[in-house]
Design a protein around this motif. Sequence first.
Motif, PDB file in Angstrom:
ATOM      1  N   LYS A 170       0.830  -1.207   0.000  1.00 28.97           N
ATOM      2  CA  LYS A 170       0.000   0.000   0.000  1.00 28.97           C
ATOM      3  C   LYS A 170       0.865   1.258   0.000  1.00 28.97           C
ATOM      4  O   LYS A 170       0.578   2.232  -0.706  1.00 28.97           O
ATOM      5  CB  LYS A 170      -0.916  -0.016   1.228  1.00 28.97           C
ATOM      6  CG  LYS A 170      -1.956   1.082   1.226  1.00 28.97           C
ATOM      7  CD  LYS A 170      -2.902   0.938   2.408  1.00 28.97           C
ATOM      8  CE  LYS A 170      -3.953   2.043   2.390  1.00 28.97           C
ATOM      9  NZ  LYS A 170      -4.883   1.939   3.527  1.00 28.97           N
ATOM     10  N   ALA A 171       1.946   1.228   0.764  1.00 28.05           N
ATOM     11  CA  ALA A 171       2.849   2.383   0.829  1.00 28.05           C
ATOM     12  C   ALA A 171       3.491   2.646  -0.530  1.00 28.05           C
ATOM     13  O   ALA A 171       3.618   3.795  -0.976  1.00 28.05           O
ATOM     14  CB  ALA A 171       3.919   2.143   1.886  1.00 28.05           C
ATOM     15  N   ALA A 172       3.912   1.567  -1.203  1.00 32.33           N
ATOM     16  CA  ALA A 172       4.536   1.711  -2.527  1.00 32.33           C
ATOM     17  C   ALA A 172       3.530   2.258  -3.540  1.00 32.33           C
ATOM     18  O   ALA A 172       3.866   3.111  -4.376  1.00 32.33           O
ATOM     19  CB  ALA A 172       5.077   0.361  -2.998  1.00 32.33           C
ATOM     20  N   ILE A 173       2.284   1.774  -3.460  1.00 30.59           N
ATOM     21  CA  ILE A 173       1.244   2.243  -4.381  1.00 30.59           C
ATOM     22  C   ILE A 173       1.012   3.737  -4.206  1.00 30.59           C
ATOM     23  O   ILE A 173       0.929   4.496  -5.177  1.00 30.59           O
ATOM     24  CB  ILE A 173      -0.067   1.452  -4.149  1.00 30.59           C
ATOM     25  CG1 ILE A 173       0.102   0.007  -4.630  1.00 30.59           C
ATOM     26  CG2 ILE A 173      -1.241   2.122  -4.852  1.00 30.59           C
ATOM     27  CD1 ILE A 173      -1.048  -0.915  -4.239  1.00 30.59           C
ATOM     28  N   GLU A 174       0.921   4.168  -2.957  1.00 31.71           N
ATOM     29  CA  GLU A 174       0.664   5.579  -2.672  1.00 31.71           C
ATOM     30  C   GLU A 174       1.860   6.454  -3.047  1.00 31.71           C
ATOM     31  O   GLU A 174       1.706   7.517  -3.653  1.00 31.71           O
ATOM     32  CB  GLU A 174       0.328   5.759  -1.179  1.00 31.71           C
ATOM     33  CG  GLU A 174      -0.953   5.081  -0.724  1.00 31.71           C
ATOM     34  CD  GLU A 174      -2.183   5.658  -1.389  1.00 31.71           C
ATOM     35  OE1 GLU A 174      -2.131   6.834  -1.831  1.00 31.71           O
ATOM     36  OE2 GLU A 174      -3.200   4.951  -1.490  1.00 31.71           O
ATOM     37  N   LYS A 175       3.058   6.011  -2.682  1.00 32.27           N
ATOM     38  CA  LYS A 175       4.246   6.831  -2.902  1.00 32.27           C
ATOM     39  C   LYS A 175       4.539   7.045  -4.380  1.00 32.27           C
ATOM     40  O   LYS A 175       4.892   8.157  -4.810  1.00 32.27           O
ATOM     41  CB  LYS A 175       5.451   6.175  -2.233  1.00 32.27           C
ATOM     42  CG  LYS A 175       6.751   6.969  -2.404  1.00 32.27           C
ATOM     43  CD  LYS A 175       7.899   6.326  -1.642  1.00 32.27           C
ATOM     44  CE  LYS A 175       9.190   7.145  -1.818  1.00 32.27           C
ATOM     45  NZ  LYS A 175      10.326   6.534  -1.089  1.00 32.27           N
ATOM     46  N   TYR A 176       4.375   5.991  -5.187  1.00 29.75           N
ATOM     47  CA  TYR A 176       4.777   6.084  -6.598  1.00 29.75           C
ATOM     48  C   TYR A 176       3.603   6.243  -7.559  1.00 29.75           C
ATOM     49  O   TYR A 176       3.793   6.321  -8.764  1.00 29.75           O
ATOM     50  CB  TYR A 176       5.598   4.850  -6.982  1.00 29.75           C
ATOM     51  CG  TYR A 176       6.867   4.723  -6.167  1.00 29.75           C
ATOM     52  CD1 TYR A 176       7.955   5.560  -6.402  1.00 29.75           C
ATOM     53  CD2 TYR A 176       6.967   3.795  -5.132  1.00 29.75           C
ATOM     54  CE1 TYR A 176       9.114   5.466  -5.644  1.00 29.75           C
ATOM     55  CE2 TYR A 176       8.121   3.685  -4.369  1.00 29.75           C
ATOM     56  CZ  TYR A 176       9.189   4.530  -4.628  1.00 29.75           C
ATOM     57  OH  TYR A 176      10.336   4.431  -3.868  1.00 29.75           O
ATOM     58  N   GLY A 177       2.401   6.300  -7.021  1.00 27.95           N
ATOM     59  CA  GLY A 177       1.236   6.499  -7.877  1.00 27.95           C
ATOM     60  C   GLY A 177       0.958   5.319  -8.798  1.00 27.95           C
ATOM     61  O   GLY A 177       0.640   5.508  -9.975  1.00 27.95           O
ATOM     62  N   VAL A 178       1.092   4.124  -8.265  1.00 24.60           N
ATOM     63  CA  VAL A 178       0.870   2.910  -9.062  1.00 24.60           C
ATOM     64  C   VAL A 178      -0.573   2.865  -9.555  1.00 24.60           C
ATOM     65  O   VAL A 178      -1.514   3.110  -8.799  1.00 24.60           O
ATOM     66  CB  VAL A 178       1.185   1.641  -8.226  1.00 24.60           C
ATOM     67  CG1 VAL A 178       0.745   0.378  -8.968  1.00 24.60           C
ATOM     68  CG2 VAL A 178       2.664   1.588  -7.890  1.00 24.60           C
ATOM     69  N   GLU A 179      -0.736   2.525 -10.854  1.00 22.33           N
ATOM     70  CA  GLU A 179      -2.078   2.435 -11.450  1.00 22.33           C
ATOM     71  C   GLU A 179      -2.442   1.008 -11.846  1.00 22.33           C
ATOM     72  O   GLU A 179      -3.615   0.662 -11.893  1.00 22.33           O
ATOM     73  CB  GLU A 179      -2.142   3.345 -12.676  1.00 22.33           C
ATOM     74  CG  GLU A 179      -1.917   4.806 -12.356  1.00 22.33           C
ATOM     75  CD  GLU A 179      -1.545   5.611 -13.586  1.00 22.33           C
ATOM     76  OE1 GLU A 179      -2.453   6.088 -14.272  1.00 22.33           O
ATOM     77  OE2 GLU A 179      -0.336   5.748 -13.855  1.00 22.33           O
ATOM     78  N   LEU A 180      -1.435   0.213 -12.139  1.00 22.93           N
ATOM     79  CA  LEU A 180      -1.681  -1.171 -12.546  1.00 22.93           C
ATOM     80  C   LEU A 180      -0.751  -2.110 -11.790  1.00 22.93           C
ATOM     81  O   LEU A 180       0.407  -1.766 -11.533  1.00 22.93           O
ATOM     82  CB  LEU A 180      -1.443  -1.348 -14.047  1.00 22.93           C
ATOM     83  CG  LEU A 180      -2.463  -0.727 -15.004  1.00 22.93           C
ATOM     84  CD1 LEU A 180      -1.968  -0.860 -16.437  1.00 22.93           C
ATOM     85  CD2 LEU A 180      -3.822  -1.389 -14.849  1.00 22.93           C
ATOM     86  N   ILE A 181      -1.252  -3.285 -11.460  1.00 22.93           N
ATOM     87  CA  ILE A 181      -0.434  -4.309 -10.806  1.00 22.93           C
ATOM     88  C   ILE A 181      -0.383  -5.527 -11.722  1.00 22.93           C
ATOM     89  O   ILE A 181      -1.419  -5.984 -12.213  1.00 22.93           O
ATOM     90  CB  ILE A 181      -1.024  -4.693  -9.429  1.00 22.93           C
ATOM     91  CG1 ILE A 181      -1.093  -3.449  -8.528  1.00 22.93           C
ATOM     92  CG2 ILE A 181      -0.180  -5.787  -8.770  1.00 22.93           C
ATOM     93  CD1 ILE A 181      -1.807  -3.680  -7.207  1.00 22.93           C
ATOM     94  N   VAL A 182       0.811  -6.022 -11.961  1.00 21.05           N
ATOM     95  CA  VAL A 182       0.995  -7.172 -12.858  1.00 21.05           C
ATOM     96  C   VAL A 182       1.594  -8.319 -12.058  1.00 21.05           C
ATOM     97  O   VAL A 182       2.625  -8.161 -11.402  1.00 21.05           O
ATOM     98  CB  VAL A 182       1.943  -6.826 -14.023  1.00 21.05           C
ATOM     99  CG1 VAL A 182       1.938  -7.951 -15.046  1.00 21.05           C
ATOM    100  CG2 VAL A 182       1.541  -5.530 -14.682  1.00 21.05           C
ATOM    101  N   ILE A 183       0.934  -9.471 -12.124  1.00 21.92           N
ATOM    102  CA  ILE A 183       1.376 -10.648 -11.365  1.00 21.92           C
ATOM    103  C   ILE A 183       1.824 -11.729 -12.339  1.00 21.92           C
ATOM    104  O   ILE A 183       1.110 -12.032 -13.305  1.00 21.92           O
ATOM    105  CB  ILE A 183       0.227 -11.202 -10.485  1.00 21.92           C
ATOM    106  CG1 ILE A 183      -0.352 -10.089  -9.602  1.00 21.92           C
ATOM    107  CG2 ILE A 183       0.706 -12.373  -9.645  1.00 21.92           C
ATOM    108  CD1 ILE A 183      -1.687 -10.456  -8.968  1.00 21.92           C
TER     109      ILE A 183
END
Length: 747
Positions: A391-404
């Motif tokens: 969650k911290a990484a998503i917020e800090k870097y503005g992540v829009e998509l997650i690829v698994i």
Amino acid sequence: MAKELETKETAVLGEQAGKYELTEEQKTLRQERILKQVARELELPLGKVRASVGLLDEGNTIPFIARYRKEMTGELDETQLRDIEERLQYLRNLEDRKLEVIRLIDEQGKLTAELKGAIEQAVKLQEVEDLYRPYRQKRKTRASVAKERGLEPLAVWIMTQPRQGSLEREAAAYIYPDKQVNTAEDAIQGASDIIAENLADDAKIRAWVRRFTQEQGIVGTEAKDAGVESVYEMYYAYQEPIRRLPPHRTLAINRGEREEVLKVRLEVPSERIHDYIAKQTIRGESIVKSTLLLVIEDAYKRLIAPSIEREVRGELTEKAEEHAIRIFAENLRNLLLQAPIKGKVVLGVDPAFRTGCKLAVVDETGKMLYIDVVYPTAPHNKVAEAETKVKAAIEKYGVELIVIGNGTASRETEQFIASLIAKIKARKLQYLIVNEAGASVYSASKLAAEEFPALDVAERSAISIARRLQDPLAELVKIEPKAIGVGQYQHDVAQKHLEEGLKAVVESAVNHVGVDLNTASPSLLSYVSGINGTIAKNIVKFREENGKFKDRKQLQKVPRLGAKTFEQCVGFMRVSEGASPLDNTPIHPESYEVVDRLFRELKLDLGKLGSQELKEKLQHADTEALAAKLDVGVPTLRDIMDSLLKPGRDPREELPLPIFRTDVLQIEDLTPGMQLQGTVRNVIDFGAFVDIGIKNDGLVHISQLSDTFVKHPMDVVSVGDTVTVWVLNVDLKKGRVGLTMKNPSKS
């Protein structure tokens, strides 16, 4: 005309009797004959074939010829050009082998005019080898031993097929105790061995038996141990006519035999073969007829059948491999040309159990921003800690998509990510599971070590997974093509041919899209027309030392990039925001002058590139009349106008985007008749595998692809396609799902 050409060539060869180096006249005649044969086989105009071969022989690449020499080739496409190249190489090798065989037989003093003519007229390499077979140096055989014992004259006498006398009495004259020929029966046996080998070496007999075996033979398989469970169980008691055996079954049978699970045999009506050889050999009644009939049976069973079986199975395998490579190549091309997801910050996740899930955030350009590892799955189950970090990484870097990645623990990781997305209300997040095939190969490669020397293998893999969504082509070219999992029995085919075929596909895809000269990696650049690995590295080094390329002309300053290489590659290079807007189009610099004349004709300046005014004028222009006025070929002008209409366009942008998800679908959630959206992951001979969001891809069998007859799945679907499917059946125990693309409501 063709017969006159052959007669003239033969006459020239006759004048050079005893010499096997071709004169210039002979080379010209040979080249012309080959060109005519290629044109005839491929059903192409001779002029187009001649022009294409000339361009290939000058060192031009196929992507360059297909794109920038359309007037010369009559607009032949890459597939046609590769077919020409392949047949040209085969026929040239065939002619070289003919000369070699003629020389080898002549050196033995056994070359006759009839034999020489038969070799020269052969149209397949197999025919040449059949004709050479009797003269080939053999290891010790029963026939060669019999000849050493002086029994060849007896074999010659038997083949005269006398009507009177006694074979035993004649054979008695060949008893040589010192040579281990102690009885008349020994002599007859030795002579029979010589005749059997002669029959086995007869080119006409071998050709007929081979053809008959292919047409009438049956492939039979059985288990070495029927009690052992294996993936080959359908072949434990199986048979199918050779002529109908599909390529994928050939390769499956070969693998089962190689793994010592299956026993394979060819069943052929041997009596009909005996009858044919007898008709070619026996001339009515004689005192040796019964002996010759026994010899014929022995020749077929001991010498001809095993050899022909190897050849027929070899040909089956060769055709199956060619087919498998074509399937892999088409799938690979479609995978490479999937639409890139641009302008998004992406979090890549390489899932695992014990070693944890590796995380990598990359910005819109693929630059690594963040690396970490979390342990949300067993055996650690540190879910809360993992949620906090992600969650911290998503917020800090503005992540829009997650690829698994779809490897080990991917479903468990998917559940974790889906649960986390549900808790983050403030951001619109989606995830996607991608095929991570080859990511580990890249991560452990020298290239990855050079790119990310401070990271471990798994961390590099997470970056690769994230990037392959942003630009599939740019990332996948870093991976050995055969390691990308879209093939069919790719590990069972000749690896050299596979590599050659797949390299051609990657080269085609890269040049179709074009590359950004200021961002392309050495891996991507090395597939550009005319560029090799060394020059690719030199381009990157030049860029690092001198800053971004301002225009295409600067390429000429790159070490070892000569005039010919510049000509071949420059049209496929793009320089955005450079000195000339044309440098960001597929227009070759050799046509820039044409563009200048075109703009003057349209009464516009180059600054209008991309404007609505230019588009309207180009759309209403008479291309043929304009081409004549500008003194340029219509195909070239058409390409120029298309490029001016959409400057800087990526051809992949028009393709469908992948399906993004926000929640998990379990196999237990599926019921027959359920409608789903999915992405085609792989296309094989018997159907297509579709990702519908569960652990394993579902299979749409070829019979379920359409309401109409489907010859091959590739006629209906391609890798990367988004399709609507309905669940046919669910096997929870095996984790398999059967799908259909036939709408049940219409049946």
